[in-house]
Scaffold this motif. Structure first.
Motif: not given
Length: 87
Positions: A10-25, A33-46
């Motif tokens: 889970v920690w590794l998945a959170l790191l990858v998703l954080t990297g994906a958020t930075v890459a999307i920006s 952009n906002a929709g993709a960032a919110l979707f990734i944030a929702s997955v991380k929160g879940t």
């Protein structure tokens, strides 16, 4: 030992998703952009709620109490958007 493995994954998945958020920006996706960032944030929160708050192993009633505020939030957002749409 299996619990530590789950936490590590889970920690590794959170790191990858954080990297994906930075890459999307860095991509110019317009309004997406906002929709993709919110979707990734929702997955991380879940992931955080399910594994680190131990909601995955709780009874359905506790899970319902965790999901109900999200339903209320969705109603408030839809109500606000509908109000702005018909002005």
């Amino acid at each position: 030992m299996a619990a530590y493995r789950n936490y590590l994954l889970v920690w590794l998945a959170l790191l990858v998703l954080t990297g994906a958020t930075v890459a999307i920006s860095y991509f110019e996706l317009g309004l997406w952009n906002a929709g993709a960032a919110l979707f990734i944030a929702s997955v991380k929160g879940t992931l955080v709620a399910l594994y680190f708050m131990h909601l995955r192993y709780e009874v359905k009633l506790v899970l319902g109490f965790a999901v109900f505020p999200l339903f209320i939030l969705a109603l408030l957002i839809v109500g606000t958007l509908m109000d702005n749409l018909f002005r």
